[in-house]
Scaffold this motif. Structure first.
Motif, PDB file in Angstrom:
ATOM      1  N   GLY A  43      10.030 -43.432   4.912  1.00 23.67           N
ATOM      2  CA  GLY A  43      10.752 -42.406   5.656  1.00 23.67           C
ATOM      3  C   GLY A  43      11.943 -41.828   4.915  1.00 23.67           C
ATOM      4  O   GLY A  43      12.561 -42.482   4.076  1.00 23.67           O
ATOM      5  N   GLU A  84      15.317 -32.986  11.111  1.00 22.57           N
ATOM      6  CA  GLU A  84      14.293 -33.150  12.138  1.00 22.57           C
ATOM      7  C   GLU A  84      14.067 -34.611  12.500  1.00 22.57           C
ATOM      8  O   GLU A  84      13.204 -34.931  13.311  1.00 22.57           O
ATOM      9  CB  GLU A  84      12.971 -32.541  11.645  1.00 22.57           C
ATOM     10  CG  GLU A  84      13.065 -31.039  11.400  1.00 22.57           C
ATOM     11  CD  GLU A  84      11.743 -30.468  10.905  1.00 22.57           C
ATOM     12  OE1 GLU A  84      10.792 -31.262  10.712  1.00 22.57           O
ATOM     13  OE2 GLU A  84      11.665 -29.253  10.719  1.00 22.57           O
ATOM     14  N   VAL A 135      11.548 -38.551   8.593  1.00 22.83           N
ATOM     15  CA  VAL A 135      10.271 -37.902   8.306  1.00 22.83           C
ATOM     16  C   VAL A 135       9.617 -38.572   7.106  1.00 22.83           C
ATOM     17  O   VAL A 135      10.291 -38.939   6.133  1.00 22.83           O
ATOM     18  CB  VAL A 135      10.473 -36.402   8.028  1.00 22.83           C
ATOM     19  CG1 VAL A 135       9.157 -35.747   7.646  1.00 22.83           C
ATOM     20  CG2 VAL A 135      11.069 -35.726   9.257  1.00 22.83           C
ATOM     21  N   LYS A 165       2.499 -41.870   4.799  1.00 26.26           N
ATOM     22  CA  LYS A 165       2.120 -40.929   5.852  1.00 26.26           C
ATOM     23  C   LYS A 165       0.765 -41.317   6.434  1.00 26.26           C
ATOM     24  O   LYS A 165       0.545 -41.257   7.652  1.00 26.26           O
ATOM     25  CB  LYS A 165       2.068 -39.514   5.278  1.00 26.26           C
ATOM     26  CG  LYS A 165       1.578 -38.462   6.277  1.00 26.26           C
ATOM     27  CD  LYS A 165       2.510 -38.322   7.477  1.00 26.26           C
ATOM     28  CE  LYS A 165       2.067 -37.186   8.372  1.00 26.26           C
ATOM     29  NZ  LYS A 165       2.884 -37.109   9.613  1.00 26.26           N
TER      30      LYS A 165
END
Length: 701
Positions: free
Chosen positions: A166, A171, A174, A182
Motif C-alpha cells: 500500500g 484517496e 492505495v 494488487k
C-alpha cells in the motif's frame, strides 16, 4: 470434551463406543457405513446442523454439546430408548428400544444438530431437556460457522496487501494497479464479498436443507449490494441474516404445499429454488431496498446538520454508527460522510478512523481476556480479528456480532463511541479515507499519540463490556477483569462448564463452537455386567474418624486431606504434593505407589476438565479406603485442558482396586456434577482457609 466424557462413560457402562468429531478442521474419525449399521443407537450432541440422513432406522437422540460433556451416562441410557429416525417422511415416529449393554452411536458437537422440533427436514428424536436450543439460534450459528473462513481469508489477505504493497494518497491507502499485491488484494476482496452470501445461505440451509441454499445465498448477495436497490450502501451482515431467515422459512412454506406425485422429484432441485430465489430477490429489491436507501440518505443529511456542533458529541455519534453494523448502511453513512470531508474537515475522518478498528480489536482482546467464554474456533477468529483491526478492517468483528448480536453490538458501539469522543476532544485528524492504527503507521494521522489513545480506550471498553455481557449471559458475576482477573459464579455456569441441562452458543461451550466440535459415537455390543448393589462405604480407619455428620462425597474428605494452596507449579509436582496431602488422611499405605498410579493415569489422557478444574485419580491398593483430597493453585497449573485454562481447583481421588468399578465412578460422577455449578466453584475459590473449604465440600451430594 464431550467425546472424551462419552467414551469414558460408555466403557464404564459396558459399551464399546466410536467417536466421529466434526470441528473447525472438518470431520475426523468418520463413521463408516458398517459402524452405523451395527450401532444400536445414535446421539447427536451439537449446537448447529448435522446431516442425519445416514442414521435413518436408528434410535436417534439429539442434544446440545453441554449435555455430552456433563451427562454422558444419562445420554447413553436415553439413546437406547430414543425414537427411531425415519427421515423426513418418518419424522417423529417412535419405536423405542430399551436395554443395557447395547451399542450407541453418538455425534457430539458437529456443525449442526438442531432440535427435532426446529428442523423439519432433519430427523431424530429425544431432544435433551434444555440441551437443544431453538432453530433460530442454531441456524444463526450454522451461518456464522461457515462464514468465518471467508472473513479470515479475505481480511488477512487484504490486510497483508495493504501493509506490504500500500501507498498513502489523497484517496486513502492505495495499492498500485498491476502490482503483485494488487492481485493479492483482489483475491482477498473476493473472499470478503462472499462472506455475506455464505452467512445468509447457510442460515437458510440450517432451516430448510439444500433447497434453501441458493435462495439464501442469492438473497445475501443482494443484501450486500446496495446498487441493486438504489442505495449507496448494502444492508451488510444484518441484511444477510434477514435474508437467510426469510429464505429458510419461505422454502419451508413452499415444501408444505401439496403437489402431484410426478412433480415431487423436481421440487427440491428446480421448483423450490427458483420460486424462493425469485420471490426473495424481488422482495428485497422492491420492499426492503427502499427503506435501506431512505435510511442511508437521511442519516447523511442528519450528519451534515451536526457538523459544527460539539466535537465530542459528533465523535460519539460517528463512533456509534461506525460500530453498529460494520459495513451496513449505518456504518457506510458515517464512513462516507467522513471521507467526503477529508479535505475540508480532516478531524471528522479522524473520529471515524479511531472508531473503525475498535470492534475487531475489542472482540479479539475479549477472547484473550476470558478464553473460556469462547470455543477454539472463536479464539482463532479473535486472533485474526486483532490483525484485521490493526489494518482498519471493521468486518473482522462480524462473526462475533452475528453469533451474539444482543451482546456484541452494544459492546462494539460503546467502544466506538468512546474512541470517537476521545479523538474528537483531542482534534485528531486523518488525511486519508481509511482507519485503524495502520493510517498512523503510514503517517496520515495528525495527533498520533492521542489517536492511539483513542483506539486503546475504545478497544478496552469494547473488550470489557463484551466479557461482562457474555459472563452475565452465562450466569456469572464479574468480580474482576483487569489484567485477566478471574470471575466467580453466582447461581449459573460459565460457558467453559455449562450448568447441567443448559446449552450455550458456540460455538461454544468449552467445546462453542461454533463456534464447537462434533463427534459421532458408535458403541458395539459388549455383555453388560450384572447389576451390582452399591457397596457400603468403606469405613475410615479408626485413627482417622470421618467428619462428624458427613454425608455423600464429604465422607471421603477430611481436614487433613484439604489444603488452601499448592506450592507446585507443574502437573507432576502437584500430583506428588496432593498424594502427600491425601496420605495425611491415614488411608494411604504407599505414597510412592499412589503417585505412580496417578501419573500413569495422566499418560492415558488429561484429567483437566476445563473451567480451571483438574481431577487426577487413581485405582490402586496403595490406599485402604476411598479418599478425596483437594487443593488450590493461585497461579494455575497447565494441565492440558481442552479449553486451554490452567487448573486452579484440583481434586485427587484414590480408591482401592476392589472398589474401582463402582465406587470410583460414583465419586467421579458426583464430583463432576457438583463442579458444573459455577456458584459451588466460586465458593471453593473464595474460601479463606481449610475449615471454610470443608464447609463448602460438605455441600457435595
Amino acid at each position: 470434551m464431550a467425546a472424551e466424557n462419552l467414551t469414558r462413560a460408555a466403557e464404564a457402562l459396558g459399551h464399546r463406543i466410536t467417536v466421529e468429531t466434526q470441528g473447525a478442521i472438518g470431520a475426523e474419525n468418520v463413521l463408516s457405513d458398517n459402524d452405523v449399521s451395527s450401532a444400536d443407537a445414535v446421539i447427536i450432541a451439537a449446537d448447529k446442523d448435522v446431516d442425519r440422513s445416514r442414521f435413518v432406522g436408528k434410535p436417534l437422540l439429539v442434544v446440545g454439546v453441554a449435555e455430552g460433556i456433563h451427562r454422558p451416562e444419562e445420554l447413553i441410557a436415553r439413546a437406547l430408548s430414543a425414537p427411531v429416525h425415519g427421515g423426513e417422511e418418518g419424522e417423529g415416529r417412535a419405536r423405542g428400544r430399551a436395554g443395557a449393554g447395547r451399542d450407541a452411536a453418538h455425534v457430539p458437537g458437529a456443525p449442526g444438530g438442531l432440535s427435532e422440533a426446529g428442523v423439519p427436514a432433519g430427523g431424530g428424536g429425544g431432544a435433551g431437556r434444555g440441551g437443544v436450543r431453538g432453530v433460530t439460534y442454531k441456524a444463526l450459528m450454522n451461518g456464522v460457522s461457515y462464514m468465518i473462513p471467508f472473513v479470515v481469508v479475505g481480511g488477512l489477505l487484504i490486510a497483508a496487501s495493504l501493509a506490504l504493497g500500500g501507498e498513502t494518497t489523497s484517496e486513502g491507502i492505495v495499492i498500485p494497479d498491476g502490482s503483485f499485491w494488487k492481485t493479492v488484494n483482489d483475491i482477498g476482496t473476493v473472499g470478503f464479498e462472499l462472506m455475506i452470501p455464505i452467512l445468509a445461505g447457510y442460515i437458510a440451509y440450517a432451516i430448510a436443507d439444500r433447497p434453501a441454499l441458493a435462495p439464501g445465498m442469492v438473497g445475501g448477495w443482494i443484501a450486500a449490494h446496495g446498487e441493486l436497490y438504489d442505495s449507496e450502501a448494502g444492508a451488510g451482515f444484518v441484511g444477510a441474516i434477514v435474508a437467510g431467515f426469510l429464505a429458510g422459512y419461505l422454502v419451508l412454506g413452499i415444501k408444505r404445499v401439496r403437489v402431484p406425485r410426478f412433480v415431487r422429484p423436481i421440487m427440491p432441485v428446480i421448483v423450490i429454488p427458483i420460486l424462493a430465489t425469485t420471490a426473495l430477490g424481488l422482495f428485497f429489491v422492491h420492499v426492503l431496498g427502499n427503506p435501506i436507501a431512505w435510511v442511508f440518505a437521511h442519516l447523511t443529511n442528519w450528519l451534515g446538520e451536526l457538523t459544527g456542533t460539539s466535537a465530542a458529541l459528533l465523535g460519539v455519534i460517528l463512533g456509534l454508527m461506525i460500530s453498529f453494523d460494520m459495513g451496513g448502511p449505518v456504518n457506510k453513512t458515517a464512513f462516507l460522510f467522513g471521507a467526503g470531508l477529508v479535505a475540508e474537515n480532516p478531524e471528522i475522518m479522524g473520529m471515524c478512523a479511531a472508531a473503525i478498528p475498535v470492534p475487531p480489536l475489542g472482540q479479539g482482546l475479549a477472547t484473550l481476556i476470558r478464553r473460556r467464554l469462547y470455543d477454539g474456533q472463536e479464539r482463532e477468529t479473535g486472533l485474526a480479528a486483532l490483525f484485521m483491526g490493526f489494518f482498519g478492517i471493521t468486518e473482522g468483528a462480524i462473526p462475533f456480532a452475528a453469533a451474539r448480536p444482543a451482546r456484541v453490538i452494544p459492546a462494539n458501539m460503546l467502544g466506538g463511541a468512546a474512541a470517537g469522543a476521545v479523538a474528537g476532544l483531542a482534534t485528531v485528524t486523518d488525511a486519508v479515507p481509511h482507519g485503524g492504527p495502520i493510517v498512523a503507521a503510514f503517517g496520515a494521522v495528525g495527533g498520533t499519540p492521542m489517536f492511539l489513545v483513542a483506539v486503546a480506550v475504545g478497544t478496552l471498553v469494547t473488550a470489557l463490556t463484551t466479557v461482562a455481557l457474555l459472563s452475565l449471559e452465562a450466569g456469572e458475576r464479574v468480580v474482576g477483569v483487569a489484567g485477566g482477573a478471574p470471575m466467580t459464579g453466582a447461581g449459573g455456569a460459565g460457558r467453559g462448564v455449562p450448568e447441567a441441562g443448559r446449552t450455550t452458543g458456540a460455538p461454544a461451550e468449552a467445546g462453542r463452537t461454533a463456534r464447537c466440535s462434533a463427534e459421532a459415537v458408535r458403541t458395539e455390543s459388549v455383555p453388560a455386567p450384572a447389576p451390582v448393589a452399591a457397596p457400603a462405604p468403606v469405613p475410615a480407619p479408626a485413627s482417622v474418624p470421618v467428619e462428624a455428620g458427613a454425608a455423600g462425597l464429604a465422607r471421603y474428605v477430611s481436614r487433613e486431606s484439604v489444603a488452601g494452596g499448592l506450592v507446585a507449579t507443574d502437573r507432576d509436582g502437584a500430583i506428588r504434593e496432593l498424594a502427600a496431602l491425601v496420605a495425611r488422611s491415614g488411608r494411604v499405605v504407599d505414597v510412592a505407589a499412589l503417585e505412580r498410579a496417578a501419573l500413569e493415569r495422566e499418560e492415558q489422557g488429561t484429567t483437566g476438565l476445563g473451567a480451571e478444574i483438574a481431577v487426577p485419580h487413581a485405582k490402586t491398593d496403595a490406599v485402604t479406603a476411598p479418599v478425596v483430597g483437594f487443593a488450590r493453585s493461585a497461579e494455575g497449573i497447565e494441565w492440558g485442558s481442552l479449553d486451554g485454562t490452567r487448573a486452579r481447583l484440583i481434586f485427587m481421588i484414590a480408591v482401592p482396586e476392589a472398589a474401582a468399578g463402582d465406587e470410583h465412578l460414583r465419586i467421579l460422577a458426583r464430583l463432576a456434577r457438583a463442579l458444573t455449578d459455577a456458584g459451588f466453584r466460586a465458593r471453593l475459590r473464595d474460601a479463606p482457609d481449610p475449615a471454610a473449604i470443608m464447609e463448602v465440600l460438605a455441600e457435595l451430594p
